[in-house]
Design a protein around this motif. Sequence first.
Motif, PDB file in Angstrom:
ATOM      1  N   UNK A 472       0.838  -1.205   0.000  1.00 14.03           N
ATOM      2  CA  UNK A 472       0.000   0.000   0.000  1.00 14.03           C
ATOM      3  C   UNK A 472       0.867   1.247   0.000  1.00 14.03           C
ATOM      4  N   UNK A 473       1.989   1.194   0.733  1.00 15.63           N
ATOM      5  CA  UNK A 473       2.898   2.334   0.767  1.00 15.63           C
ATOM      6  C   UNK A 473       3.482   2.596  -0.616  1.00 15.63           C
ATOM      7  N   UNK A 474       3.801   1.525  -1.341  1.00 11.38           N
ATOM      8  CA  UNK A 474       4.293   1.700  -2.720  1.00 11.38           C
ATOM      9  C   UNK A 474       3.241   2.354  -3.596  1.00 11.38           C
ATOM     10  N   UNK A 475       1.965   2.006  -3.344  1.00  7.38           N
ATOM     11  CA  UNK A 475       0.895   2.548  -4.174  1.00  7.38           C
ATOM     12  C   UNK A 475       0.744   4.044  -3.954  1.00  7.38           C
ATOM     13  N   UNK A 476       0.574   4.452  -2.706  1.00 10.48           N
ATOM     14  CA  UNK A 476       0.449   5.870  -2.372  1.00 10.48           C
ATOM     15  C   UNK A 476       0.277   5.988  -0.863  1.00 10.48           C
ATOM     16  N   UNK A 477       0.577   7.157  -0.337  1.00 12.99           N
ATOM     17  CA  UNK A 477       0.354   7.362   1.089  1.00 12.99           C
ATOM     18  C   UNK A 477      -1.136   7.454   1.393  1.00 12.99           C
ATOM     19  N   UNK A 478      -1.940   7.814   0.400  1.00 17.45           N
ATOM     20  CA  UNK A 478      -3.398   7.764   0.582  1.00 17.45           C
ATOM     21  C   UNK A 478      -3.830   6.330   0.850  1.00 17.45           C
ATOM     22  N   UNK A 479      -3.292   5.388   0.070  1.00 18.15           N
ATOM     23  CA  UNK A 479      -3.615   3.981   0.291  1.00 18.15           C
ATOM     24  C   UNK A 479      -3.070   3.503   1.621  1.00 18.15           C
ATOM     25  N   UNK A 480      -1.920   3.978   2.024  1.00 23.28           N
ATOM     26  CA  UNK A 480      -1.376   3.599   3.333  1.00 23.28           C
ATOM     27  C   UNK A 480      -2.297   4.070   4.455  1.00 23.28           C
ATOM     28  N   UNK A 481      -2.861   5.264   4.312  1.00 23.50           N
ATOM     29  CA  UNK A 481      -3.802   5.755   5.327  1.00 23.50           C
ATOM     30  C   UNK A 481      -5.043   4.870   5.372  1.00 23.50           C
ATOM     31  N   UNK A 482      -5.523   4.464   4.212  1.00 30.14           N
ATOM     32  CA  UNK A 482      -6.676   3.556   4.179  1.00 30.14           C
ATOM     33  C   UNK A 482      -6.330   2.246   4.885  1.00 30.14           C
ATOM     34  N   UNK A 483      -5.135   1.750   4.656  1.00 30.69           N
ATOM     35  CA  UNK A 483      -4.744   0.467   5.229  1.00 30.69           C
ATOM     36  C   UNK A 483      -4.662   0.550   6.747  1.00 30.69           C
ATOM     37  N   UNK A 484      -4.075   1.645   7.245  1.00 28.69           N
ATOM     38  CA  UNK A 484      -3.994   1.818   8.699  1.00 28.69           C
ATOM     39  C   UNK A 484      -5.391   1.911   9.304  1.00 28.69           C
ATOM     40  N   UNK A 485      -6.281   2.672   8.660  1.00 28.85           N
ATOM     41  CA  UNK A 485      -7.657   2.794   9.155  1.00 28.85           C
ATOM     42  C   UNK A 485      -8.367   1.453   9.135  1.00 28.85           C
ATOM     43  N   UNK A 486      -8.103   0.647   8.097  1.00 30.06           N
ATOM     44  CA  UNK A 486      -8.722  -0.679   8.017  1.00 30.06           C
ATOM     45  C   UNK A 486      -8.256  -1.574   9.160  1.00 30.06           C
ATOM     46  N   UNK A 487      -6.965  -1.522   9.487  1.00 33.66           N
ATOM     47  CA  UNK A 487      -6.445  -2.336  10.588  1.00 33.66           C
ATOM     48  C   UNK A 487      -7.079  -1.938  11.915  1.00 33.66           C
ATOM     49  N   UNK A 488      -7.244  -0.633  12.132  1.00 38.45           N
ATOM     50  CA  UNK A 488      -7.922  -0.170  13.346  1.00 38.45           C
ATOM     51  C   UNK A 488      -9.342  -0.716  13.384  1.00 38.45           C
ATOM     52  N   UNK A 489     -10.059  -0.596  12.268  1.00 42.40           N
ATOM     53  CA  UNK A 489     -11.445  -1.064  12.222  1.00 42.40           C
ATOM     54  C   UNK A 489     -11.528  -2.566  12.444  1.00 42.40           C
ATOM     55  N   UNK A 490     -10.643  -3.318  11.796  1.00 43.14           N
ATOM     56  CA  UNK A 490     -10.669  -4.774  11.952  1.00 43.14           C
ATOM     57  C   UNK A 490     -10.368  -5.169  13.400  1.00 43.14           C
ATOM     58  N   UNK A 491      -9.417  -4.463  14.001  1.00 42.03           N
ATOM     59  CA  UNK A 491      -9.091  -4.763  15.385  1.00 42.03           C
ATOM     60  C   UNK A 491     -10.234  -4.467  16.326  1.00 42.03           C
ATOM     61  N   UNK A 492     -10.876  -3.345  16.135  1.00 41.07           N
ATOM     62  CA  UNK A 492     -12.010  -2.975  16.983  1.00 41.07           C
ATOM     63  C   UNK A 492     -13.192  -3.919  16.773  1.00 41.07           C
ATOM     64  N   UNK A 493     -13.504  -4.211  15.521  1.00 38.78           N
ATOM     65  CA  UNK A 493     -14.700  -4.991  15.207  1.00 38.78           C
ATOM     66  C   UNK A 493     -14.562  -6.465  15.580  1.00 38.78           C
ATOM     67  N   UNK A 494     -13.329  -6.981  15.509  1.00 36.48           N
ATOM     68  CA  UNK A 494     -13.131  -8.397  15.824  1.00 36.48           C
ATOM     69  C   UNK A 494     -12.716  -8.626  17.268  1.00 36.48           C
TER      70      UNK A 494
END
Length: 983
Positions: A472-494
């Motif tokens: 994701x970092x190679x793709x763009x820092x926008x994608x990296x931000x999405x990835x970090x937010x997804x990890x937070x959401x997955x951690x909270x939801x699971x």
Amino acid sequence: MTGKGPALREIIKRRQQANFVGRRERLTEYGANLRLPLTDAHRVVIFNVHGVAGVGKTFLTQRFQQVAEENAVACAYADENCFDVVETLTTLAADFIRQGLTFRRFSQKSETYRQRRHEVESDPKAPAGAFLTKTAVGIGLSAAKGVPVLGAFADVVDAKAAAEQVDRFRIYLSEKFRRSDDLQLMLSPAEVLSRAFVNDLTRLADTHQVALFLDTFERTSPFLETWLLDLLADRYGEVPANLVLTVSGQRPLDSNRWSPYRSVIADVPLAPFTETEARELLTARGVHDERVINVILTLSGCLPVWLATLADHQPSDTSSVVDPSDSAVERFLKWEPNEEHREIALAGALARKLNEDILAAASGKTDNVPDQFRWLRQLPFVTETSGSWRYHDVARAPMLRITRSLSIQKWRTRHRQLAEYHRNEREALRIPQDDGWTDTTWQDHRLEQAYHELCAEPTVALTRALTDAVNATKASMTMARRWAAMLVAAGQDSGAQNVLTWGERLTEALLTTDDEEIAFLTTLLNGDLLADDARAEAFRLRGRDHRNADRYEAALADFNNALGLNSELENTLAGRGETYRLMGRYEEALTDFTRAIELDPEDDWAIGSRGETFQAMGRYEEALTDFTRAIELDPGYAWAIGNRGQTFQAIGRYEEALTDFTRAIELNPGYAWATGNRGVVYRLMGRYDEALTDFTRVSELNPDSAWATGNRGETYRLMGRYEEALTDLTRAIELDPEDHWAIGSRGETFQAMGRYEEALTDLTRAIELSPDSAWAIGSRGRTSEAMGRYDEALTDLTRAIELNPEVARVTANRGVVYRLMGRYDEALTDFTRAMELNPEDDWATGNRGETFQAMGRYEEALTDLTRAIELDPEDSWWVYLFGITRIKQGYPADGAEYVQKAINLAEHLLESAPLLHRANLIVYYATVDHWDKATRELVVLLREAQTWFRFHEFLADLGQLYKLPGLDRGSLDNLIYLAKGSN
């Protein structure tokens, strides 16, 4: 019933809005504000809606939008589905366009940016990752200095290596894109698109009042708040006065940052409904039983989203309302009489984005899904945004907890089903994984697939998710931000604390540093979950970023770590080679590039970069071989063609250099670097007008290029157009006050104009900035010599020779000083050494002849002067010296003939350099007793030049005439007296 009516989505939206109760006063205030005159002191520009989750911020924001639309206001809305400024602008513009409003300029720019970005991201020749780093995107043309080139001064080559870290990506874009507008767009997309957005917004405001709505600002403020403040400060153009902005989030706007706008901000804090408002809503929904009302008031906490949900699903049997342990979501499910609906509601909560297909995957059902989805969409906590549907967080979170607690096996199974759905959708795109990271649809499916894999099996899936965080970092820092937010959401939801911790760490890295990519990668590397291949890639990426920030040692450490994990990584070897090259460690660079080429013989970038290394080492033939090979692999490789041209330039093969630079420019008319280099070649060839054209073109492409302006000034200096030279060089210094080359060149211009004190000031400053700058030190020595300060001249010229003993002209200059001091033997030694260094140098040869003449060694003098005339038949001074040498030998008629030839040459060349040739003509006329002509030319010279010419040398040359037999000494006395008296 026939006829086209409103879409179902619109019917549901209207019904949800119609059931909105409360906040009437806020709605009234908002509507009244829209109708106020623009100059009214009470008019509000910014409505700041804030309050806890579930309190109704989004509903109120959407009701504000409805009120605005009812008042014929042009509206656009964006929320947390945007992860950077460009996405936000695109979303807002798309909202306007959906309403049939024109947003032409932004649309064109945005589409161009999308296409150009795709071209860069899919181009293997793009500087590795540079486009996607925060630093590169932030570079603007105004900040990017021109790239120094091999030219008039040897130490410019060293400056090239120091500057190219900033310019490498700009050069790449310049050669890739023909239009300067495209170049600016790619270097500063947020700024260019913001200007286009404001331009269209202003046009729209000519016919409409305009309202922008920025929802869930607590999530977008890290990247959006600064941009929004810049927008309001007119950084991107004058914002129309009839704009009304609504910013909605959990927290109020920061009072310090927003203090300049305090007088135009309406603070709209939202709290849960009062009991009165809550009862009003329940009554409107048909809830009248007091016992039911009391239960709903207790369970909902008077949050509007739960009030509406529970009211819509009230029990038919009021005896079922007495269990005080229920939560709001449990009571909602208990009161829903349709068991299939209850199951669908829980299944739909599993997905972060919903449509019919996703609902089918979540529920595992294929029957009746459209009806079930239609029912789900009408629930108060389900809203449509950005083309998909989603649950409100306050409803989704407890539903997830219930599903997980009821059956962990069902939880895992359904998340696996959803992960499989997104995997299949991604694979259906038929995009290879490496290319997929540049495709937004592919990215979205991979992101959601990872989310569901983490929810199903957090421990197993975390390693892969962190590996993809590197991608994701190679793709763009926008994608990296999405990835970090997804990890937070997955951690909270699971409920997976390790996943949540990783997400929080990565999110914090993005928020707490200016160098967000390095911080993000460092966080990943500091953990122990990355597999070796992902770890190696993370080290490579971070090494690249360190290199781009001139932290070469840190870059080497990272590249070494990557290669320690896998020594056969071609792109890592090439990346380390590039770092070594920039450090001047050329042998190590060659080793890495050569190994990278062995691993991939078709890698034209590595081959070209090795050529650039050979070029820096002065191994020009090998450089030419590599550049030619790179061009054979890609005949349109303008960068390699331009660099081959630069190599030809360095070895004096100017015609071939011109051919290559011209070809590079034909491939890309906006290629400023190649254009500037061609200008240097033209200047070296003495084709000054063509050089001026090229430097002027570079200045048009980049108005703030100190390099182009300075080089044009240097060209004017060589043409003798000193005032124009001063103008350009002074401008170049204003653009870059630390540019020792431009400062020194201005000093040489002052020197040529006879403004010696100013020349010394500039040259001394240039030496302070670059203490080992041999050319500047030598030029200051020449200035001191022109002022008759011979000891200082000797000190500087000797130091310049120590720094660069291979420059013939500096050694010859010291010889002139020795000759003027009467130290003839030392002068002869220097002139002889200069002639050894450059046997074709007529200046050193002629000066040695002049020294022999002063020593009375006439035959040796004539030999040297004859050779000087052969080397440059147009130099009248060598012809003149030959003539007076013959006169001193006792052959006055023969000598006078040569002096007359010198006069003819000088008169013919007078227009090309009037001051120099006029000064020489005065000496020539006096030698052959043309006193009237000599006096007339002296008057003109003193009027036009004042102190331009080297006055003491001029007087010395006139004084030498006293030694000539038969000269009219009285007339010579008068001429010298006139010269001294007027200076």
